[in-house]
Design a protein around this motif. Structure first.
Motif, PDB file in Angstrom:
ATOM      1  N   CYS A 103       1.893   1.392   7.377  1.00 28.18           N
ATOM      2  CA  CYS A 103       2.629   1.561   8.637  1.00 28.18           C
ATOM      3  C   CYS A 103       2.536   3.032   9.038  1.00 28.18           C
ATOM      4  CB  CYS A 103       4.087   1.142   8.424  1.00 28.18           C
ATOM      5  SG  CYS A 103       5.086   1.332   9.905  1.00 28.18           S
ATOM      6  N   LYS A 132       5.704   7.915  14.869  1.00 27.61           N
ATOM      7  CA  LYS A 132       6.298   6.598  14.680  1.00 27.61           C
ATOM      8  C   LYS A 132       7.454   6.358  15.644  1.00 27.61           C
ATOM      9  CE  LYS A 132       5.301   4.000  12.327  1.00 27.61           C
ATOM     10  NZ  LYS A 132       4.225   3.000  12.574  1.00 27.61           N
ATOM     11  N   HIS A 273       4.217  -7.224  11.532  1.00 33.63           N
ATOM     12  CA  HIS A 273       5.465  -6.945  12.244  1.00 33.63           C
ATOM     13  C   HIS A 273       6.161  -8.218  12.675  1.00 33.63           C
ATOM     14  CE1 HIS A 273       3.636  -2.973  12.253  1.00 33.63           C
ATOM     15  NE2 HIS A 273       4.894  -2.546  12.253  1.00 33.63           N
ATOM     16  N   GLU A 299      -0.568  -4.492   7.813  1.00 32.75           N
ATOM     17  CA  GLU A 299      -0.087  -3.344   7.047  1.00 32.75           C
ATOM     18  C   GLU A 299      -0.342  -3.564   5.554  1.00 32.75           C
ATOM     19  OE1 GLU A 299       3.095  -1.347  10.076  1.00 32.75           O
ATOM     20  OE2 GLU A 299       3.949  -2.608   8.494  1.00 32.75           O
ATOM     21  N   ASP A 310       8.375   0.066   6.708  1.00 33.46           N
ATOM     22  CA  ASP A 310       7.801  -1.291   6.674  1.00 33.46           C
ATOM     23  C   ASP A 310       7.171  -1.720   5.342  1.00 33.46           C
ATOM     24  OD1 ASP A 310       8.730  -1.675   9.219  1.00 33.46           O
ATOM     25  OD2 ASP A 310       6.794  -1.460  10.203  1.00 33.46           O
ATOM     26  N   GLN A 313       6.915  -5.655   4.493  1.00 31.28           N
ATOM     27  CA  GLN A 313       5.888  -6.491   5.133  1.00 31.28           C
ATOM     28  C   GLN A 313       4.468  -6.035   4.780  1.00 31.28           C
ATOM     29  OE1 GLN A 313       7.435  -5.609   8.999  1.00 31.28           O
ATOM     30  NE2 GLN A 313       5.746  -4.279   9.568  1.00 31.28           N
TER      31      GLN A 313
HETATM   32 MN    MN Z   1       5.001  -0.780  10.965  1.00 28.03          MN
END
Ligand code: MN
Ligand code: PEP
Length: 340
Positions: A103, A132, A273, A299, A310, A313
């Motif tokens: 990420c 970000k 996401h 990711e 993140d 995930q």
């Molecule tokens: Mn992300």
């Protein structure tokens, strides 16, 4: 409206049509095709009178574009757009592209380690955020400029093409100079000044669908980029907000079909996401490829538990290898071609 030129129309006749469009107070955008050029008229509020253009030398016909988006529409450009980076092609049933990486760019060591792993797994493009867009102002905001330098190093050491996000008009210039593809995130899909600036760059743009944007709103956002002259737009379905709360967002796979029905632009899917959890990422990726997605952006982290954003995930590199093999296999079967 579209002014379709005859197959043998000369450059001078095309230039004359452009001049007449400007004189009428509109803007003409030439769209060269394999056999003939079309000139798209934009900037009109209402109906454009077609007869003056029909009368010009070299004009074959004048067509009305029924959709509110013009340049994005298949009516204007029937041939699918293919975006090329080195030997990578994105769009029109080409081998699905896989973009993989963390990420966020967290450090040089972390980024290079993941880049080497995803390259071994078969990725040709590397993702990683230097700027970000975080929901909380207290969360890690990215390394900024230093992160871009790390991404440049990833490119020079591995040859992977870089995808990274521009979050505002100020950092877009920096991002443009360091990356191969500029990402516009979901939260910025309707940041019209950023879209216009991205339209003025020469780099391809991945435009992510807003958290609660309709397909038409996504296509209108892409139109902002194309209207500034950048034709290299890749759309991305990354999950939308629904009442369903079993996953972080709801992956709307039918978006792939809805976009392809009306637009020539490639569309990729971000299962990470959408799902918010790594165990759903491979099954959702299979489904996306089977539904005809032109690629995936996923990711991956070598130590997800320690990721600054993140982690939950992010796939482990071994899982990514498996995903890449599965995509290759599905592509060999020609599943997405059967569905065309
Ligand atoms: Mn992300
Ligand atoms: C990301 O790609 O890390 C990201 C923030 O994506 P999105 O804009 O889809 O939330």
């Amino acid at each position: 409206m579209l002014v379709i030129m005859k197959n043998d129309a000369t450059e001078a006749q095309i230039a004359n049509v452009m001049k007449e469009i400007t004189n009428a107070g509109y803007r003409g955008i030439p769209i060269p095709g394999d056999h003939r050029t079309a000139v798209c008229i934009v900037g009109n509020q209402g109906m454009v009178e077609e007869n003056p253009f029909l009368a010009l030398e070299g004009v074959k016909e004048v067509l009305r574009v029924t959709k509110p988006y013009k340049l994005v529409s298949r009516e204007t450009c029937p041939e699918p757009t293919v975006i090329r980076l080195g030997d990578v092609e994105i769009g029109n049933g080409c081998k699905p592209v896989i973009i993989a990486g963390p990420c966020s760019v967290e450090s040089e060591e972390q980024t290079l380690r993941i880049a080497r792993r995803v390259k071994e797994g078969g990725a040709k493009l590397f993702r990683g955020g230097a700027f970000k867009p975080r929901t909380s102002p207290y969360s890690f905001q990215g390394l900024g400029k230093a992160g871009l330098k790390i991404l440049e190093k990833v490119h020079s050491e591995t040859g992977l093409f870089i995808v990274t996000e521009a979050t505002d008009s100020e950092n877009l210039k920096l991002v443009e100079d360091s990356t191969d593809i500029i990402q516009i995130g979901a939260r910025n899909m309707q940041n019209y000044s950023l879209l216009r600036r991205a339209g003025q760059t020469k780099k391809p743009v991945i435009l992510k669908r807003g958290l609660s944007a309709t397909i038409e709103e996504l296509l209108m956002a892409a139109e902002y980029i194309m209207a500034e002259g950048n034709t290299q737009v890749i759309l991305c379905e990354r999950g939308i907000r629904t009442f369903s709360d079993n996953t972080r967002f709801t992956l709307d796979l039918s978006a792939i079909l809805s976009v392809k029905a009306v637009s020539h632009l490639p569309i990729i899917v971000d299962p990470s996401h959408a799902a918010g959890r790594r165990d759903y990422v491979i099954p959702l990726s299979r489904a996306a490829i089977a539904a005809g997605a032109d690629g995936l952006i996923v990711e991956v982290h070598s130590d997800p538990a320690a990721a600054l954003s993140d982690g939950a995930q992010s796939l482990y590199p071994e899982q990514f290898n498996r995903l890449a093999k599965e995509v290759e296999y599905l592509n060999m079967l020609g599943v997405e071609k059967c569905l065309k």
